[in-house]
Design a protein around this motif. Structure first.
Motif, PDB file in Angstrom:
ATOM      1  N   THR A   1      28.780  18.030 -24.762  1.00 32.91           N
ATOM      2  CA  THR A   1      28.120  17.166 -23.778  1.00 32.91           C
ATOM      3  C   THR A   1      26.628  17.441 -23.624  1.00 32.91           C
ATOM      4  O   THR A   1      25.886  16.544 -23.219  1.00 32.91           O
ATOM      5  CB  THR A   1      28.784  17.291 -22.393  1.00 32.91           C
TER       6      THR A   1
ATOM      7  N   PHE B   1      26.556  14.193  -6.167  1.00 33.19           N
ATOM      8  CA  PHE B   1      26.737  12.759  -6.405  1.00 33.19           C
ATOM      9  C   PHE B   1      26.914  11.985  -5.098  1.00 33.19           C
ATOM     10  O   PHE B   1      26.731  10.774  -5.061  1.00 33.19           O
ATOM     11  CB  PHE B   1      27.946  12.502  -7.303  1.00 33.19           C
TER      12      PHE B   1
ATOM     13  N   GLU C   1      21.399  12.858 -14.130  1.00 30.19           N
ATOM     14  CA  GLU C   1      22.349  13.463 -13.191  1.00 30.19           C
ATOM     15  C   GLU C   1      23.672  13.802 -13.862  1.00 30.19           C
ATOM     16  O   GLU C   1      24.267  14.839 -13.584  1.00 30.19           O
ATOM     17  CB  GLU C   1      22.580  12.536 -12.003  1.00 30.19           C
ATOM     18  N   ILE C   2      24.138  12.929 -14.739  1.00 31.89           N
ATOM     19  CA  ILE C   2      25.371  13.201 -15.486  1.00 31.89           C
ATOM     20  C   ILE C   2      25.181  14.436 -16.364  1.00 31.89           C
ATOM     21  O   ILE C   2      26.047  15.318 -16.422  1.00 31.89           O
ATOM     22  CB  ILE C   2      25.771  11.979 -16.346  1.00 31.89           C
ATOM     23  N   TYR C   3      24.043  14.503 -17.033  1.00 35.52           N
ATOM     24  CA  TYR C   3      23.703  15.648 -17.878  1.00 35.52           C
ATOM     25  C   TYR C   3      23.696  16.940 -17.051  1.00 35.52           C
ATOM     26  O   TYR C   3      24.255  17.963 -17.450  1.00 35.52           O
ATOM     27  CB  TYR C   3      22.335  15.394 -18.514  1.00 35.52           C
TER      28      TYR C   3
ATOM     29  N   PHE D   1      20.028   8.183 -13.942  1.00 32.08           N
ATOM     30  CA  PHE D   1      21.453   8.409 -13.711  1.00 32.08           C
ATOM     31  C   PHE D   1      22.045   9.318 -14.785  1.00 32.08           C
ATOM     32  O   PHE D   1      22.817  10.233 -14.484  1.00 32.08           O
ATOM     33  CB  PHE D   1      22.226   7.085 -13.658  1.00 32.08           C
ATOM     34  N   PHE D   2      21.668   9.095 -16.039  1.00 27.36           N
ATOM     35  CA  PHE D   2      22.200   9.955 -17.096  1.00 27.36           C
ATOM     36  C   PHE D   2      21.661  11.375 -16.974  1.00 27.36           C
ATOM     37  O   PHE D   2      22.327  12.324 -17.378  1.00 27.36           O
ATOM     38  CB  PHE D   2      21.909   9.381 -18.481  1.00 27.36           C
TER      39      PHE D   2
ATOM     40  N   PHE E   1      25.264  17.414 -14.193  1.00 28.59           N
ATOM     41  CA  PHE E   1      26.629  17.694 -13.757  1.00 28.59           C
ATOM     42  C   PHE E   1      27.405  18.421 -14.848  1.00 28.59           C
ATOM     43  O   PHE E   1      28.059  19.436 -14.582  1.00 28.59           O
ATOM     44  CB  PHE E   1      27.351  16.395 -13.382  1.00 28.59           C
ATOM     45  N   PHE E   2      27.352  17.906 -16.076  1.00 30.17           N
ATOM     46  CA  PHE E   2      28.088  18.554 -17.173  1.00 30.17           C
ATOM     47  C   PHE E   2      27.598  19.978 -17.403  1.00 30.17           C
ATOM     48  O   PHE E   2      28.398  20.896 -17.597  1.00 30.17           O
ATOM     49  CB  PHE E   2      27.969  17.745 -18.468  1.00 30.17           C
TER      50      PHE E   2
END
Length: 129
Positions: free
Chosen positions: A27, A110, A49-51, A46-47, A53-54
């Protein structure tokens, strides 16, 4: 996991660590390579934040896995044969607890409780004059 003699409770913790590290690699590496090529974060807020989070999630799972591996090794080395051995059920409980606790720890940003702080790969490059 394919070799029956290696399916010990302590090795379940090591396999959990390997799985977490594998998912961290899967990831985190592709976005890192894309952004290293372009020299800035190109995948959007947004990505990012996803990055984050992972990275946070799999990093915490790995850390907690190492904590439990260390505690098991400490128990065996310090207490020796008088130590209460780690059972498969105990190892699985620790593994499940690690994933659940980490999920509970990493999800709140989130929903507006605290936030992920961008690392260098998420910050835009500002030209200097």
């Amino acid at each position: 996991m394919n070799t029956k003699s290696l399916r010990t409770p302590a090795n379940l913790l090591v396999v959990n660590l390997a799985i977490s590290d594998f998912f961290m690699m899967v990831t985190m590496t592709p976005p890192l390579l894309v952004n290293a090529y372009w020299g800035t974060w190109v995948l959007g807020a947004f990505f990012c934040e996803i990055y984050a989070f992972f990275g946070s999630f799999f990093g915490c799972v790995s850390i907690w896995s190492m904590v439990f591996i260390t505690a098991d090794r400490y128990n065996v080395i310090v207490k020796g044969v008088s130590a209460e051995p780690l059972t498969s059920g105990g190892a699985m409980l620790r593994i499940a607890g690690t994933w659940a606790f980490t999920l509970a720890w990493c999800l709140p940003p989130f929903f507006g409780w605290n936030r992920y702080v961008p690392e260098v790969t998420c910050l835009p490059v500002v030209p200097t004059t």
